[in-house]
Design a protein around this motif. Structure first.
Motif, short mmCIF file in Angstrom:
data_model
loop_
_atom_site.label_atom_id
_atom_site.label_comp_id
_atom_site.label_asym_id
_atom_site.label_seq_id
_atom_site.Cartn_x
_atom_site.Cartn_y
_atom_site.Cartn_z
N PRO A 173 0.89 -1.23 -0.06
CA PRO A 173 -0.17 -0.09 0.02
C PRO A 173 0.81 1.22 -0.09
O PRO A 173 2.08 1.10 0.46
N LYS A 174 0.15 2.33 -0.64
CA LYS A 174 1.08 3.70 -0.70
C LYS A 174 0.39 4.51 0.24
O LYS A 174 -0.84 4.38 0.54
N GLY A 175 1.24 5.48 1.03
CA GLY A 175 0.69 6.16 2.00
C GLY A 175 0.63 7.40 1.15
O GLY A 175 1.27 8.34 0.70
N VAL A 176 -0.89 7.73 1.27
CA VAL A 176 -1.62 9.30 0.65
C VAL A 176 -1.15 10.25 1.58
O VAL A 176 -1.67 10.42 2.69
N MET A 177 -0.49 11.45 1.23
CA MET A 177 -0.05 12.48 2.04
C MET A 177 -1.36 13.43 1.75
O MET A 177 -1.34 14.08 0.66
N GLY A 362 -8.00 20.32 -8.11
CA GLY A 362 -8.58 21.17 -7.04
C GLY A 362 -7.68 21.37 -5.75
O GLY A 362 -6.82 20.46 -5.55
N PRO A 363 -8.14 21.91 -4.96
CA PRO A 363 -7.50 22.05 -3.46
C PRO A 363 -7.44 20.79 -2.68
O PRO A 363 -6.91 20.75 -1.82
N ASN A 364 -8.40 19.77 -3.18
CA ASN A 364 -8.43 18.56 -2.32
C ASN A 364 -7.61 17.55 -3.00
O ASN A 364 -7.47 16.47 -2.36
N VAL A 365 -6.72 17.68 -3.92
CA VAL A 365 -5.85 16.75 -4.64
C VAL A 365 -4.92 16.67 -3.67
O VAL A 365 -4.10 17.55 -3.19
N MET A 366 -4.34 15.45 -3.50
CA MET A 366 -3.15 14.93 -2.22
C MET A 366 -2.07 15.70 -2.69
O MET A 366 -1.73 16.41 -3.83
N LEU A 367 -1.24 15.71 -1.63
CA LEU A 367 0.31 16.22 -1.92
C LEU A 367 1.05 15.35 -2.70
O LEU A 367 2.01 15.67 -3.35
N GLY A 368 0.71 14.00 -2.47
CA GLY A 368 1.62 12.85 -3.23
C GLY A 368 1.63 11.85 -2.43
O GLY A 368 0.93 11.77 -1.25
N TYR A 369 2.38 10.74 -2.92
CA TYR A 369 2.52 9.35 -2.04
C TYR A 369 3.74 9.59 -1.21
O TYR A 369 4.86 10.03 -1.68
N TRP A 370 3.68 9.13 -0.04
CA TRP A 370 4.65 9.35 0.88
C TRP A 370 6.02 8.50 0.33
O TRP A 370 5.93 7.45 0.01
N ARG A 372 7.41 8.14 -2.23
CA ARG A 372 7.16 7.39 -3.69
C ARG A 372 7.01 8.50 -4.75
O ARG A 372 5.99 8.70 -5.29
N PRO A 373 8.19 9.02 -5.21
CA PRO A 373 8.14 10.43 -5.94
C PRO A 373 7.81 9.64 -7.55
O PRO A 373 7.07 10.44 -8.27
N LEU A 380 0.10 12.42 -10.43
CA LEU A 380 0.03 13.87 -10.78
C LEU A 380 0.38 14.27 -11.69
O LEU A 380 1.77 14.56 -11.91
N ARG A 381 -0.44 14.60 -13.10
CA ARG A 381 0.21 14.95 -14.08
C ARG A 381 -0.35 16.25 -14.56
O ARG A 381 -1.69 16.40 -14.74
#
Length: 514
Positions: A173-177, A362-370, A372-373, A380-381
């Protein structure tokens, strides 16, 4: 914007109002604020630094609610752990997030030896159950009693609020930030539709509080300053009793839970007239189930939410007025805080009615995966979150989700979206629940395979099912094989885990498509 903001407002405006109810315990907003400030102080005394991850593993409770506020109050980061994972999976998430502090209740305290062995970095465990405090753990009650309250750090905005691990459809699993702004904007956008709680609402937490779907309801209710009634886990009778006893106005469920409620033999014994909003997700609701549920809950409006953890989590909502035969398979319209498009493989927007990938911005879109660049860059494209879901928008802006893109079945050279087949199968009177997947086939490459739970006392043959589905969808989409089972594997979010179903057929194959 910050997660504790609503608590401060409620303490200012109605400090003696009830905020948390769990079993025989009840706490006012003022009492919760004091306990949260002391718990935050205790966390700091235990060595929690700014931005540290603090995990929790437990059933729903009022203490879980205190955790959700105390961690950001202490300027730290939330890490709610999936209670349905194995010890190895839990240890992975703790290790991956580098969480050094874990809160655990009675139900999961027996896992501590295995967790500590698998993850030696677990420095401190706080036990918040009602039973005896296990050895080598800190008592939650004693920690709060002994700790001085600290000022709220008011951690917020684009600062990391929490790590929310996805179910892991493939691999680990990936950590969603998610930031505070992600979570609060999603809550405000959902509230703006008018489909969610209103001032004075009483929200029942029956879905698991570790999951972002229930957390969305928690955040909305904290913003409004409403009461939270909490039961440890979903149980039909416990839900019916809670609605009656506490005059519940709002609850989040998945369609399977709704079905279990309306089918419960004691359903008619309880006063359910207080319920105003039933929010559901994970999958659409069938017309037959909706009709039954509307009779059981005549005062309630039904709202479907579509989204994902990476969207914190709301993207679209299908409101009560749109629960009609034409729109029942729709996921609704885009919420005010987010933009949704359908794009092709090159990222170009497609015309209404054309199936493509659902993307959101939008402003709700995650910062990224912990940590996992590469995965973050793939998802996120150009400012858009690529959901991996296939769907289309109609001319009126209603979103229809047809499948996970990777779950598309290619049978005889034709693309078949399993969700479309599942929708057709679900209308058969003998079917209680179903899942459709592609399985290896010598002639077709992949054949459409149905896994079905039948209604009590009912039977179903593949011939009968094929004839039925061919009246609703093209013949090449009809299932070519059938497996009748007594239960389906379900995730913490209430979704059917197709990965487990596929293993039976694809276990010896190097890839999951033919």
């Amino acid at each position: 914007m910050y997660l504790t903001q609503g608590l401060h407002r409620a303490v200012q405006q109605h400090p003696d109002g009830v905020m948390l109810v769990h079993g025989e315990r009840s706490s006012t907003f003022a009492q919760v604020a004091d306990r949260v400030a002391r718990l935050a102080g205790g966390l700091r005394d235990l060595g929690v630094q700014d931005g540290d991850r603090v995990a929790i593993l437990g059933l729903n409770s009022d203490r879980y609610g205190e955790y959700l506020l105390a961690v950001p109050w202490a300027n730290a980061v939330l890490n709610p752990v999936n209670i349905r994972w194995s010890a190895a999976e839990i240890a992975y998430s703790l290790r991956d997030s580098q969480s050094t502090v874990l809160l655990v209740d009675d139900a999961f305290a027996p896992l501590l030896p295995a967790l500590r062995a698998a993850y030696p970095g677990l420095r401190t465990v706080i036990h918040y159950g009602d039973g005896p405090t296990p050895a080598s753990t800190v008592s939650y009650a004693e920690l709060i009693a002994a700790s001085a309250p600290v000022p709220d750090a008011r951690r917020g905005g684009d600062q990391l609020a929490g790590l929310y691990y996805t179910g892991g459809t493939t691999g680990f699993p990936k950590g969603v930030m998610l930031s505070h702004a992600n979570l609060i904007s999603s809550a405000f956008g959902a509230l703006a539709t008018g489909y969610l709680p209103e001032f004075g609402a009483r929200w029942l937490h029956a879905a698991p509080m570790f999951h972002l779907a229930d957390l969305a309801g928690w955040n909305a209710q904290v913003i409004l300053g409403g009461a939270h009634v909490i039961i440890p886990m979903f149980d039909p009778l416990a839900v019916l009793r809670a609605i009656d006893a506490h005059r519940i106005t709002d609850v989040l469920l998945v369609p399977l839970m709704v079905q279990q409620l309306v089918d419960h033999p004691a359903c008619a014994d309880y006063d359910l007239s207080s319920l105003r909003h039933i929010i559901y997700g994970a999958s659409p609701i069938s017309e037959a189930l909706l009709e039954r549920a509307m009779k059981v809950f005549p005062s309630a409006g039904f709202t479907q939410c579509y989204g994902m953890t990476e969207l914190a989590p709301v993207a679209t909502l299908l409101g009560p007025q749109d629960h009609t035969a034409r729109l029942l398979r729709s996921a609704g319209r885009v919420a005010p805080h987010v933009e949704v498009r359908i794009v092709d493989e090159q990222g170009a927007e497609v015309a209404p009615g054309t199936v493509g990938e659902i993307v959101a911005s939008g402003p709700n879109v995650m910062l990224g995966y912990w940590n996992r660049p590469d995965d973050t860059a793939a998802a996120l494209r150009d400012g858009w979150m690529h959901t991996g879901d296939g769907g289309y928008l109609d001319d009126d802006g209603y979103l229809f989700v047809v499948d996970r893109i990777k779950d598309m079945i290619v049978s005889g050279g034709e693309n078949v979206y399993s969700a479309e087949v599942e929708n057709a199968i679900a209308t058969h009177p003998s079917v209680a629940a179903c899942a459709v997947l592609g399985v290896p086939d010598q002639d077709w490459g992949e054949r459409v395979h149905a896994v079905v739970i039948c209604q009590p006392g009912a039977e179903l043959s593949i011939e009968e099912l094929r004839e039925h589905t061919k009246t609703l969808i093209a013949g090449y989409k009809a299932p070519r094989s059938l497996e009748v089972v007594t239960e389906l594997p379900v995730s913490g979010a209430g979704k059917i885990v197709k990965r487990e179903l596929r293993e039976k057929y694809w276990g010896d194959h190097a890839r999951q498509v033919n």
